[in-house]
Design an enzyme around this catalytic site. Structure first.
Site, mmCIF file in Angstrom:
data_model
loop_
_atom_site.group_PDB
_atom_site.id
_atom_site.type_symbol
_atom_site.label_atom_id
_atom_site.label_comp_id
_atom_site.label_asym_id
_atom_site.label_seq_id
_atom_site.Cartn_x
_atom_site.Cartn_y
_atom_site.Cartn_z
ATOM 1 N N LYS A 11 0.978 -1.200 -0.140
ATOM 2 C CA LYS A 11 0.035 -0.154 -0.315
ATOM 3 C C LYS A 11 0.980 1.333 0.052
ATOM 4 C CE LYS A 11 0.911 1.434 4.555
ATOM 5 N NZ LYS A 11 1.841 2.401 4.770
ATOM 6 N N ASP A 137 -1.951 -2.056 9.971
ATOM 7 C CA ASP A 137 -2.142 -2.070 8.669
ATOM 8 C C ASP A 137 -3.075 -3.173 8.038
ATOM 9 O OD1 ASP A 137 -1.315 0.469 8.207
ATOM 10 O OD2 ASP A 137 0.724 -0.420 7.737
#
Ligand code: ATP
Length: 295
Positions: A11, A137
């Site tokens: 990401k 995350d």
């Protein structure tokens, strides 16, 4: 024995703000995360003997329960109460300790693979609950695509997708430990002691830009609170960012707590030129695109 290989997507943060320190000691964040096609490959093979073994193609990645994929296996086994045994093999392409959530992506892929191998006993939100205990995350890496996240970064809200573009990622110079990056912010913001007076950085421009599918406006709305303090002491990362902008990136920003930097390009010729220049600095660039939700 049954086995599944899953892509574990990295990401980038299009927006990353730290808004205070919570009573549990964690920092509260506001962030917009976007999955990108740069990925590791995680293969989970069920085995007869209970417990896990782990292999990785890159030296330096822990092969014991310090590995987030191994911790995902242990947490999944505990949550389902199944006598599971598995071999986990990780083919890493995502740079390590780079602000790209590589370990979290591997943990997410492991949870999804195990759930598929066990005929989906847990829902995605149950997997996200397990994931949140492994790392902030991980829930985003389970869901993927584009999301706004707050809390510690584990509370996900819908966010419009990033418009189509080419993204160049470069990671060079000294690595950044995430705890050290937060300690740097604590020093600058005096431990967020006046957090109640802190006005979070505005994400409405980014939201409007993404809703309008306007990649130029998205590129003009990037924000990362870590960037200035980290890049000011990471000359290589800083040079990578300026190189991307000189080669035609319409926006560039450090991802997470660094030191990786991403550049946004609308034409592949500029992206290729940036890659060539980055290689002359002794850094291997990655060319990728934004990706959608995980299947
Ligand atoms: P984030 O953006 O979520 O803060 P990161 O991309 O900065 O993460 P990782 O690549 O996840 O950082 O690695 C951070 C540390 O985690 C490494 O120093 C490594 O020792 C450890 N680690 C544990 N599991 C893994 C894994 N599967 N892949 C890479 N590193 C791992």
């Amino acid at each position: 024995m049954a086995r599944i290989t899953r892509k574990a997507f990295a990401k980038i943060n299009l927006h990353l703000d730290v808004t205070g320190i919570r009573t549990d000691g964690f920092h509260s964040v506001n962030t917009v995360m976007q999955s990108i096609s740069l990925c590791d490959e995680v293969t989970v093979s069920l085995s007869d003997s209970e417990g896990f073994t782990l292999a990785c193609n890159v030296a330096g990645v822990p092969l014991d329960e310090k590995n987030l994929a191994a911790r995902a296996f242990i947490a999944y086994k505990a949550a389902t109460n199944m006598p599971l045994g598995a071999h986990i093999s990780i083919k890493k392409s995502i740079p390590i300790a780079a602000g790209l959530a590589g370990g979290s992506a591997d943990a997410a892929a492991t949870l999804l693979a195990l759930n598929e191998l066990c005929n989906q006993p847990l829902s995605i939100s149950e997997l996200c609950e397990i994931g949140a205990r492994l790392g902030s995350d991980v829930p985003f890496c389970i869901v993927g695509g584009s999301a706004f996240a707050d809390g510690k970064g584990e509370v996900l809200h819908p966010f419009p997708s990033m418009p189509e573009c080419t993204i160049v990622i470069a990671c060079g110079g000294e690595g950044v430990s995430t705890p050290e990056a937060y300690r740097t912010l604590d020093r600058i913001y005096n431990n967020f002691s006046s957090a109640e007076d802190y006005t979070p950085a505005d994400i409405s421009q980014l939201h409007m830009a993404a809703s309008a599918n306007d990649i130029f406006a998205v590129s003009n709305s990037l924000y990362n609170i870590f960037e200035e303090p980290i890049l000011s002491v990471r000359p290589v990362a800083s040079k990578l960012k300026s190189t991307m902008l000189k080669c035609g990136a319409i926006g560039a920003m450090m991802s997470g707590s660094g030191p990786s930097v991403f550049g946004i390009f609308t034409d592949s010729a500029s992206a290729m030129l940036a890659c060539k220049k980055i290689e002359t600095l002794g850094v291997t660039p990655f060319v990728c695109t934004p990706t959608g939700k995980i299947d």
